[in-house]
Write a protein that holds these residues in place. Structure first.
Motif, mmCIF file in Angstrom:
data_model
loop_
_atom_site.group_PDB
_atom_site.id
_atom_site.type_symbol
_atom_site.label_atom_id
_atom_site.label_comp_id
_atom_site.label_asym_id
_atom_site.label_seq_id
_atom_site.Cartn_x
_atom_site.Cartn_y
_atom_site.Cartn_z
ATOM 1 N N ILE B 10 -21.931 -21.222 40.198
ATOM 2 C CA ILE B 10 -22.489 -20.317 39.197
ATOM 3 C C ILE B 10 -22.220 -20.789 37.782
ATOM 4 O O ILE B 10 -21.196 -21.406 37.475
ATOM 5 N N ALA B 11 -23.173 -20.466 36.917
ATOM 6 C CA ALA B 11 -22.991 -20.602 35.473
ATOM 7 C C ALA B 11 -23.059 -19.181 34.931
ATOM 8 O O ALA B 11 -23.949 -18.418 35.263
ATOM 9 N N SER B 12 -22.075 -18.836 34.134
ATOM 10 C CA SER B 12 -21.931 -17.460 33.654
ATOM 11 C C SER B 12 -22.113 -17.390 32.147
ATOM 12 O O SER B 12 -21.945 -18.385 31.435
ATOM 13 N N LEU B 13 -22.492 -16.215 31.677
ATOM 14 C CA LEU B 13 -22.352 -15.944 30.252
ATOM 15 C C LEU B 13 -21.159 -15.007 30.120
ATOM 16 O O LEU B 13 -21.179 -13.896 30.653
ATOM 17 N N ASP B 14 -20.113 -15.480 29.438
ATOM 18 C CA ASP B 14 -18.917 -14.661 29.246
ATOM 19 C C ASP B 14 -18.979 -13.976 27.885
ATOM 20 O O ASP B 14 -19.153 -14.635 26.865
ATOM 21 N N LEU B 15 -18.829 -12.671 27.886
ATOM 22 C CA LEU B 15 -18.693 -11.905 26.655
ATOM 23 C C LEU B 15 -17.215 -11.589 26.545
ATOM 24 O O LEU B 15 -16.675 -10.863 27.385
ATOM 25 N N ILE B 16 -16.553 -12.187 25.572
ATOM 26 C CA ILE B 16 -15.100 -12.132 25.519
ATOM 27 C C ILE B 16 -14.643 -11.260 24.367
ATOM 28 O O ILE B 16 -14.995 -11.506 23.218
ATOM 29 N N GLY B 17 -13.902 -10.215 24.678
ATOM 30 C CA GLY B 17 -13.361 -9.345 23.652
ATOM 31 C C GLY B 17 -11.851 -9.463 23.617
ATOM 32 O O GLY B 17 -11.213 -9.571 24.658
ATOM 33 N N TRP B 34 -15.015 -10.518 19.080
ATOM 34 C CA TRP B 34 -16.028 -10.500 20.151
ATOM 35 C C TRP B 34 -16.773 -11.828 20.087
ATOM 36 O O TRP B 34 -17.338 -12.152 19.039
ATOM 37 N N ILE B 35 -16.730 -12.591 21.152
ATOM 38 C CA ILE B 35 -17.529 -13.821 21.179
ATOM 39 C C ILE B 35 -18.283 -13.920 22.502
ATOM 40 O O ILE B 35 -17.939 -13.267 23.485
ATOM 41 N N GLU B 36 -19.281 -14.775 22.479
ATOM 42 C CA GLU B 36 -20.109 -15.042 23.652
ATOM 43 C C GLU B 36 -19.976 -16.513 23.966
ATOM 44 O O GLU B 36 -20.092 -17.344 23.057
ATOM 45 N N MET B 37 -19.723 -16.864 25.236
ATOM 46 C CA MET B 37 -19.566 -18.280 25.567
ATOM 47 C C MET B 37 -19.917 -18.509 27.029
ATOM 48 O O MET B 37 -19.682 -17.642 27.864
ATOM 49 N N GLY B 38 -20.475 -19.669 27.309
ATOM 50 C CA GLY B 38 -20.770 -20.005 28.689
ATOM 51 C C GLY B 38 -19.489 -20.105 29.498
ATOM 52 O O GLY B 38 -18.439 -20.484 28.983
ATOM 53 N N GLY B 39 -19.566 -19.764 30.771
ATOM 54 C CA GLY B 39 -18.414 -19.868 31.660
ATOM 55 C C GLY B 39 -18.877 -20.105 33.081
ATOM 56 O O GLY B 39 -20.030 -20.472 33.322
ATOM 57 N N GLY B 74 -26.154 -23.150 26.226
ATOM 58 C CA GLY B 74 -24.743 -23.506 26.083
ATOM 59 C C GLY B 74 -24.391 -24.766 26.863
ATOM 60 O O GLY B 74 -23.617 -25.609 26.395
ATOM 61 N N LEU B 75 -24.962 -24.890 28.050
ATOM 62 C CA LEU B 75 -24.685 -26.076 28.860
ATOM 63 C C LEU B 75 -25.311 -27.318 28.232
ATOM 64 O O LEU B 75 -24.687 -28.384 28.194
ATOM 65 N N ARG B 76 -26.532 -27.174 27.738
ATOM 66 C CA ARG B 76 -27.181 -28.309 27.064
ATOM 67 C C ARG B 76 -26.349 -28.767 25.881
ATOM 68 O O ARG B 76 -26.110 -29.958 25.695
#
Lengths: 296, 296
Positions: B10-17, B34-39, B74-76
């Motif tokens: 899986i490739a995830s979109l992580d919303l990190i608080g 609050w950030i958004e990052m691929g995971g 994000g992966l690209r």
């Protein structure tokens, strides 16, 4: 007169997850549903008014991030005019909302950027052109400016207050309608009971004070009278935003010259109907739906 | 040979608080960041390999929602080839990650759509053109197919296994390198101690078994030997994704013919360096940075 209601307050992007297992901190847990929906007290109240056929506009701010664009798109779709919403450098208000099926408990983690919410320039003509102003407590400097302008025109001013801050107490004397949470009532008056808090706020400011208590209904103190209005019994799917819908529906009913007690019943019915689906705006009711529930 | 490593997972979109107050359930709480990052385990491992100069490709799937587009972007950006990632009807894997400053505890709520992750058609030529295959346990049918193909070419197969499911146990016999969490080791072998679990997995499958234990380092059983490798002492900003970075760095070091013990130390150093910033890919280390830490 361009708008029925102009709102000054935050507009949020709510990311709503429904817990698939008993929530616990420090674990990895699945969600059975994940949706994204616009939220925020004033913003959802305005969406309610638009849904009921009212002309509503937001005067607020979002950040210049992708969340801001989605917040604005959601409001536009809901029929709220966002022409006066500033897009400012910084992060939009965003919230992760954890809903639990079969339980009226929600957990919310939110983030916003003070740089986006403070020092906002408002359009005086826009504000004063409306019949009513709705404010929350998240942008107190803008709300105070707008309330002072509105006061000069004699338009109706309603505040939705959830938590006591110094800036909130400064706003109250400018409001015609104080519609506050049980917690706010308690913290602002030191009275534990909502009916005592409503009475105390009413006698302190000489204006209508209404304390909302969720499934326990609401207590209203107005012109020396105090009365309770029960909530409608429902099987809620999600209570997110029910309070915001209550505020919007109440204000709009009053603008249509509905007598106070009827207007509160109308708002209670609208709030109950808004719990039929997930998210604050997942099932905003039409006037017809509210009237059907009231007539039943 | 087109790729060093192809990943199926899986490739995830992580919303990190980042919690601004002590987290509690049933409350409204502010986040300081609050950030958004691929995971996602495989996806972040591939990003690590790309960061180190390796040629990495993902063969997986995202949903046809805006999250999927952001995951791919994000992966690209990380240098991972996503040409073989399918965009399928349904929701992408998304996670809300609550980090707590000064504490190695994270709370994760995630959601994905089985329709997106199952029944995926893979490109056999792509898989078998790579020198190594990395799989996780989130797309077991695709992972099993890919592992069987890879087996015929003699390429290296590594699994990152976090939790025991029936489908996971089916994957293990196909893998050359089982790099598993402490919990997986315990659940798969019934041995409480990670060194016992590593030894048991090694003797059961006759392949390299490595049990990772966070700050306690890792235990590796290989060719009849058992040894411990300590973790690097760091002051972590955020440990999200450190395990994924460990997997990517270990596989890439082995592909560059690094002796096993050195490769594990290399992976430990890379994992430690990845904790310098928030999010799984917030501070992916370069080879130079890892070598500097190892030389110190």
């Amino acid at each position: 007169m361009r708008y029925d209601v102009v709102g000054v307050g935050i507009a949020s992007l709510d990311l709503i997850g429904v817990a698939a297992t008993e929530p616990q901190l420090g674990a990895k847990q699945p969600l059975s549903i994940w949706i994204e929906m616009g939220g925020g007290p004033v913003a959802t109240a305005l969406a309610t008014i638009a849904r009921m056929g009212g002309r509503a506009a937001l005067a607020g701010a979002v950040g210049n991030d992708p969340y801001g664009a989605r917040i604005l798109a959601g409001l536009r779709e809901a029929g709220v005019d966002v022409g006066a919403v500033s897009v400012r450098p910084g992060g939009s208000h965003i919230a992760f909302v954890l809903a639990e099926p079969g339980r009226d408990r929600r957990t919310v983690w939110w983030h916003n950027d003070q740089a986006v919410l403070t020092g906002l320039s408002l359009d005086r003509d826009l504000i004063t052109s409306a019949r009513a102003l709705l404010i929350d407590t998240h942008m107190p400097d803008a709300a105070l400016t707008a309330a002072r302008w509105m006061r000069t025109t004699g338009g109706l001013i309603m505040i939705d207050a959830e938590r006591v801050r110094e800036s909130t107490l400064e706003l109250l004397p400018h409001c015609d309608l104080m519609v506050v949470s049980e917690r706010f009532g308690r913290e602002a008056t030191s009275f534990a009971e909502p009916w005592e808090a409503a009475r105390a706020l009413h006698s302190r400011y000489g204006r209508l004070a209404l304390v909302t208590c969720g499934v326990e209904g609401s207590w209203c103190a107005h012109e020396g009278e105090l009365f309770h209005t029960p909530a409608f019994e429902i099987e809620p799917v999600d209570t997110t935003g029910a309070g915001d819908v209550f505020h919007g529906a109440l204000l709009y009913a009053l603008l249509r010259d509905t007598p106070l007690r009827e207007a509160i019943r109308y708002a209670s019915a609208a709030a109950a109907l808004s719990c039929r689906a997930l998210g604050g705006r997942g099932s905003l009711p039409t006037i017809g739906e509210v009237e059907t529930l009231l007539g039943a």
